[in-house]
Design an enzyme around this catalytic site. Sequence first.
Site, short mmCIF file in Angstrom:
data_model
loop_
_atom_site.label_atom_id
_atom_site.label_comp_id
_atom_site.label_asym_id
_atom_site.label_seq_id
_atom_site.Cartn_x
_atom_site.Cartn_y
_atom_site.Cartn_z
N ASP A 408 0.82 -1.21 0.00
CA ASP A 408 0.00 0.00 0.00
C ASP A 408 0.86 1.26 0.00
O ASP A 408 1.95 1.30 0.59
CB ASP A 408 -0.89 -0.02 1.25
CG ASP A 408 -1.81 1.18 1.33
OD1 ASP A 408 -2.66 1.34 0.43
OD2 ASP A 408 -1.68 1.96 2.29
N GLU A 461 0.97 -0.62 -5.16
CA GLU A 461 -0.01 0.45 -5.39
C GLU A 461 0.80 1.74 -5.51
O GLU A 461 1.13 2.38 -4.51
CB GLU A 461 -1.01 0.55 -4.24
CG GLU A 461 -2.15 1.51 -4.54
CD GLU A 461 -2.50 2.45 -3.40
OE1 GLU A 461 -3.47 3.22 -3.55
OE2 GLU A 461 -1.82 2.44 -2.36
#
Length: 736
Positions: A408, A461
Amino acid sequence: MNTDAASEALAIVRGEHGDPFSFLGLHEEAGRPVVRVFVPGAAAVEVVSASGKRLGALAEAHPDGLFAGFVEPTGRDYRLKVTWKSKDSNGGQKTEMPDAYSFPPTVSDYDLYLFGEGNHNRLYDVLGAHLHELDGTPGTRFAVWAPNARRVSVVGDFNAWDGRRNVMRNHNGVWEVFVPGVREGALYKFELLGANGELILKADPFGFFFEQHPGTASIVHDPTRYAWADDEWMSERAKGNDLSAPMSIYEVHLGSWKLHEDGRPYLYHELAEELVPYVKDLGYTHVEFLPPTEHPFGGSWGYQPLGLYAPTSRFGNPDDFRRLVEEFHKAGIGVIIDWVPAHFPEDAHGLANFDGTHLYEHADPRKGRHPDWGTLIFNYGRNEVRNYLTANALFWLREFHVDGLRVDAVASMLYLDYSREAGEWVPNEHGGNENLEAIALLRRTNELVYGEVPGAFTVAEESTAWPMVSRPTSMGGLGFGYKWNMGWMHDSLAYMQEDPMYRSYHHNEITFSLIYAFNENFVLPLSHDEVVHGKRSILGRMPGDTWQRFANLRAYYGFMYAHPGKQLLFMGSEFGQEREWNHDAGLDWYLLDNELNAGTLELVRRLNTVYKATPALYERDFDGRGFEWISGGDTENSVISFVRRGESPEDFVVAVCNFTPVVRERYRIGVPEADLYTELLNTDAPEFGGSGVSNGRIAVEALPEHGREHSVNLTLPPLATLLLQPAGRTADGRSS
C-alpha cells in the site's frame, strides 16, 4: 547485606533495576552459593532441589517480597517452595515453582548479529512471545527490542501485571526472559522504564495474537502448531502466479462482505464456509483482503496497523485465519493481502516512542510524520526497523501461506516531498526528493520475497510515473511483480462517466492507456478507493436511465477483461452495488433479486470463465506482441476495436466496444484472418440483462479494411463489448 547489595535490593523492589539477572537468582557470595528471589505476596521461601531435597531457607530482605539466603551447593535446576501470606489469593498455601532467574539466555549472539545488520529473515522466531521448554520446564520466552529503555519487564495475567516481577535481561538493546509456566492464551504487554524515567506500557510489536478491540494486550499464541492441508496448492502455486497465467482478483474487506442479521460480521471460519464458494463460483483466480493485520481503528479499514504480525482478532484467532487461506487454496484460489509498511498510527500501546525515544519512526517530523493521515513513518534507514518490515513480509508468506503482498501507498514511500510543501521536507544526500532508504527497503523486500518464497509475488499500489516499478532490481527496477494501473482506472472511469453523447470529445481517455500498457506489469484496479468518499459506486458513475447504466457497466467490464493486464474488482461491484461502500454495513445482497443486478453478476461469472479459458486474453498481458489495434480512432461513433493474441499464432480474440446506446448496423472492421467468426462473449446478451442484439456466425469477406486484407460486417449492440473468435475454436481459443 552490604550497602551496594541494599541499594540493588531497593532497585529490585522499586522496579528500577536494569540488570536483575546480575542480582537475582543463584550467585556466589563469600565463596558460598546464595539465592535471591523477588516474590511479592510470599510469607516464606525455601529452596529445594529437583528431587525435592531442602537446600536452604531464604530470609526476608524486604517486606515487599525480596528474599535471600545461603543454600547448599546446587545447579540451575533448583526450585522455590513458596508459602503465601494469608492476605494473598493463595493465602496459606504452598506452591513449588521454578525461579525465572535460574534460566540461561534465550537469544543467541548470532541472532543479535543478524538483527543488528538488518538481515535476520526469521526475526519473528526470535523476538516476541514463544512457547518454549527450557531445561525440561515449559513456559514462554519473551524478547523485545528497546535499546534506550532503562528497564523492560513482561507483565501479564500471570504476574498480576506487576512490572517488578519479570524484569528482562538486556543484550545490546534486545531484552529477553524465559517465564516458566506461562502457557498459550496468556495476556501480556511490555512495561518499559523509558530513557527519561517514564513508565511505558506497550503491546508486543511481534505479537501473533491480540485482544479484541478495544482491548490492547498481546496474547501468547503458538504460530507453528497448525497442520496445513494445502500441500498441492503450495507445490504448484508458482504456475498459477506466473506472469503469463490468468489473474482475476476479487477484493474484499472481511468485516463488511456480509453481516449477520444482528449486525455482527462474519468470522474467519464463517467466511471459509461462504466467501470461498462464492469466489470460486464466480470464477476468480485470486482473492485480495484489505489489510487483515491487527489495527486499533476500524474506520482505517486496516490501513493503520499496529499488529503487523497478527491477523485481527475481530474475526477469530490466527489459526482461524490460516484455515480461511487454506480453504481458498483447496478451492484453487490464491490469496493476496494488503501490506502496509508505509506508516503506523500513534496509539499509546503501539510503536510510537516505543522505548521513550523515536525508535521505529523518524524523530524529525519532516521525515517521520505523514501530513495527510496523521500517522508516523518508519525510519527505513535503521537496520532493525528495516528488518522488522522485511521479516514481516516473509512471515505472512511463510507462516500464513499467503501468495501475494499488495504493498500500500508506495508513492508516499518513494518521495520525501510526498504531499508536502516547500520547507516541509528534507532532501536526500544528493539534494533530490527520492527517499533512498525507502527505495532500498522496497528493493530488498522484493528480492527476499522472490528469492526465498517460491511462487509468491508482490504488487505495488504506486500512483506516479516512477519508472520500472515492476522490473527486477538487477535492471535498476524496484523489483515488484505487478503495479496497479492507476492511470487506466482514472481515465477509463472519467470516460465512462461522460454522457455517451459527449464521449466522442473524450475518446483519448479510453484509448490512452494502450500507449503505456506494456511499460509495467499492470493490474487494472477498480478497487475500494473508487467506491467511497463521495466518488459513488462503479454503477453510480454510469450515466443514463436504469437500463443504460447497467449496459454501460457491462460494456465497461467487458472492456476491462479485454484490455491487457490483470483485473481487480472490489466486492459489491460484481453485481452492481448502487450505494457507496460502507465499512460498517454489509453489501446489499438483496439487490440480486433484481434482474439487472443478477445479470451483472452472471456477466462477471461468464467473463471470468471465458478469460481463464482463452490464452489470448492473458498470456501476453505484458508483451506488446499480445495487442494490435484494429481501430482506436473512431471518435465519431465512440467505438474501439483491437486484437488480443496469445503465445500461439492461432490464439487470438477480436474485441469491439460500442460506447453509445445506438445499434450500429453493418459496422465493418478488419480482421486477422479469413474464417468464420462467432461471438465468444456479448455483454448485451439477455442473460446479462441486455437487449439481445447479436451476430451469430459472422462471414469474413475479402474486402480490405483497417490495413487488413479481410473484414467483417458487424451489428454492434448498444453500449456493449463483443469478444469474437474464429468459428471452430475450442473454449480455450485453439482449433478443434
